[in-house]
Design a protein around this motif. Structure first.
Motif, PDB file in Angstrom:
ATOM      1  N   UNK A 148       0.853  -1.194   0.000  1.00  0.00           N
ATOM      2  CA  UNK A 148       0.000   0.000   0.000  1.00  0.00           C
ATOM      3  C   UNK A 148       0.885   1.239   0.000  1.00  0.00           C
ATOM      4  N   UNK A 149       1.300   1.655  -1.188  1.00  0.00           N
ATOM      5  CA  UNK A 149       2.338   2.675  -1.323  1.00  0.00           C
ATOM      6  C   UNK A 149       1.819   4.100  -1.382  1.00  0.00           C
ATOM      7  N   UNK A 150       0.577   4.280  -1.829  1.00  0.00           N
ATOM      8  CA  UNK A 150       0.132   5.603  -2.254  1.00  0.00           C
ATOM      9  C   UNK A 150      -1.251   5.930  -1.695  1.00  0.00           C
ATOM     10  N   UNK A 151      -1.472   7.151  -1.198  1.00  0.00           N
ATOM     11  CA  UNK A 151      -2.792   7.497  -0.656  1.00  0.00           C
ATOM     12  C   UNK A 151      -3.922   7.336  -1.666  1.00  0.00           C
ATOM     13  N   UNK A 152      -3.655   7.623  -2.936  1.00  0.00           N
ATOM     14  CA  UNK A 152      -4.682   7.441  -3.954  1.00  0.00           C
ATOM     15  C   UNK A 152      -5.084   5.985  -4.083  1.00  0.00           C
ATOM     16  N   UNK A 153      -4.109   5.095  -3.972  1.00  0.00           N
ATOM     17  CA  UNK A 153      -4.394   3.659  -4.034  1.00  0.00           C
ATOM     18  C   UNK A 153      -5.238   3.230  -2.839  1.00  0.00           C
ATOM     19  N   UNK A 154      -4.934   3.791  -1.671  1.00  0.00           N
ATOM     20  CA  UNK A 154      -5.694   3.434  -0.469  1.00  0.00           C
ATOM     21  C   UNK A 154      -7.133   3.928  -0.581  1.00  0.00           C
ATOM     22  N   UNK A 155      -7.318   5.136  -1.094  1.00  0.00           N
ATOM     23  CA  UNK A 155      -8.683   5.633  -1.313  1.00  0.00           C
ATOM     24  C   UNK A 155      -9.462   4.721  -2.257  1.00  0.00           C
ATOM     25  N   UNK A 156      -8.814   4.329  -3.353  1.00  0.00           N
ATOM     26  CA  UNK A 156      -9.485   3.451  -4.318  1.00  0.00           C
ATOM     27  C   UNK A 156      -9.834   2.112  -3.684  1.00  0.00           C
ATOM     28  N   UNK A 157      -8.982   1.623  -2.811  1.00  0.00           N
ATOM     29  CA  UNK A 157      -9.216   0.366  -2.092  1.00  0.00           C
ATOM     30  C   UNK A 157     -10.456   0.465  -1.214  1.00  0.00           C
ATOM     31  N   UNK A 158     -10.529   1.507  -0.409  1.00  0.00           N
ATOM     32  CA  UNK A 158     -11.675   1.676   0.491  1.00  0.00           C
ATOM     33  C   UNK A 158     -12.962   1.837  -0.312  1.00  0.00           C
ATOM     34  N   UNK A 159     -12.912   2.630  -1.381  1.00  0.00           N
ATOM     35  CA  UNK A 159     -14.101   2.849  -2.199  1.00  0.00           C
ATOM     36  C   UNK A 159     -14.569   1.551  -2.870  1.00  0.00           C
ATOM     37  N   UNK A 160     -13.617   0.708  -3.268  1.00  0.00           N
ATOM     38  CA  UNK A 160     -13.974  -0.566  -3.904  1.00  0.00           C
ATOM     39  C   UNK A 160     -14.677  -1.505  -2.943  1.00  0.00           C
ATOM     40  N   UNK A 161     -14.358  -1.413  -1.669  1.00  0.00           N
ATOM     41  CA  UNK A 161     -14.912  -2.299  -0.650  1.00  0.00           C
ATOM     42  C   UNK A 161     -16.327  -1.883  -0.228  1.00  0.00           C
TER      43      UNK A 161
END
Length: 325
Positions: A148-161
């Motif tokens: 989990x390298x990037x805040x944008x990736x983490x946002x996309x992860x939470x939104x996908x869930x």
């Protein structure tokens, strides 16, 4: 009929004793508030201990039946390096239901899956969100985002869930509404033992949603995630994080030290930074716990970790856990 009044008294007395017996049993049974037993424990301030292997779990109905009575508070189901076999995971979850309930009274043990989606950037996570959706449709109780390298990736992860009906945290640090669709609900709801409508309400990120039953975690396991640890953990919806010493050592160039890699100053600094970021952002920190260090780990603030039955027993007694195991 002789003494009908007396017989009636004895019948009433017997019924009362039966009711008292039932009341006694109910009183001795812990009052479960959650589908997800791991959340129930964390909400009470109790550390949780898990089992699982990076070589994978046998994805069969029979293995699920067997694992339903695990000593652990949750099962780490690896699909990062082991095969991405959703059918096997689905059969395993069905087996857990058959072999349950757990000693704590939950329908199944908590299952958290390592999904093979690296959080290197937002585009990568959005393109692979279908993996999260398929895994969640089997009825698991949480997901880890690897690298989990990037805040944008983490946002996309939470939104996908998340389902779009849940609004907690939306607008904070750029978080948008959920993107998960409805059609995986029937199978997941059946595993949880709830209606489809109830599943819609419960299948959300805890503790962002106090009534949520999903645990979302981050593997902050390389130098890029380390640099963004604080920003990553500020994204709403994340419950816990780990520092992934194996991959962190590779990323930092700490090689050839065998079991002593964690003693390298670079590794110590990395762990300390991620632990501090977890504390600053009120996230749970994950770290391996052993029989020799479990109490010290708990004192330091470790709340989640892989642990043997012996180590878990020591930790549970130390924290005076009340929920059965």
């Amino acid at each position: 009929m002789k003494n009908p009044g007396k017989r009636m008294v004895w019948a009433c007395a017997g019924a009362c004793l039966a009711l008292l017996g039932i009341a006694s049993i109910v009183a001795q049974t812990p009052s479960l508030k959650r589908v997800n037993g791991a959340i129930e424990l964390l909400a009470e301030g109790q550390p949780i201990y898990y089992t699982g292997s990076h070589s994978g779990t046998t994805g069969t109905f029979e293995q699920g039946v067997k694992d339903a009575q695990t000593y652990a508070d949750y099962i780490s189901y690896d699909m990062e390096h082991a095969p991405f076999d959703v059918k096997g995971l689905s059969e395993y979850m069905r087996g857990l239901v058959k072999g349950g309930p757990t000693k704590s009274g939950h329908r199944t043990p908590t299952v958290i899956v390592n999904v093979p989606v690296n959080g290197i950037d937002e585009a990568s996570v959005r393109a692979n969100a279908w993996m999260f959706h398929q895994v969640l449709a089997t009825g698991v109780h949480g997901v880890l985002l690897t690298h989990a390298d990037d805040p944008g990736a983490v946002r996309a992860f939470v939104e996908a869930i998340r389902f779009p009906i849940h609004k907690e945290g939306v607008g904070i640090n750029g978080l948008r509404e959920g993107r998960r669709g409805v059609h995986g609900n029937p199978t997941a709801a059946e595993i949880w033992g709830v209606s489809q409508d109830e599943y819609l309400q419960k299948a959300d990120a805890w503790p962002l949603n106090p009534n949520g039953e999903l645990l979302l975690g981050l593997k902050l396991e390389d130098k890029y995630a380390l640099a963004n640890a604080n920003a990553n953990l500020q994204i709403p919806g994340i419950a816990f994080a780990e520092w992934g010493p194996g991959d962190m050592a590779l990323s930092l160039g700490v090689v050839g030290k065998g079991g002593r890699a964690a003693d390298d100053p670079r590794m110590k600094d990395a762990r300390a930074s991620i632990l501090a970021a977890c504390k600053a952002n009120h996230k749970f920190f994950l770290n391996t716990m052993t029989t020799t260090d479990v109490i010290d780990m708990i004192k330091e603030g470790v709340m989640i970790g892989p642990a043997s039955p012996e180590a878990a027993e020591i930790g549970r007694k130390y924290t005076k856990r009340q929920i059965p195991w």
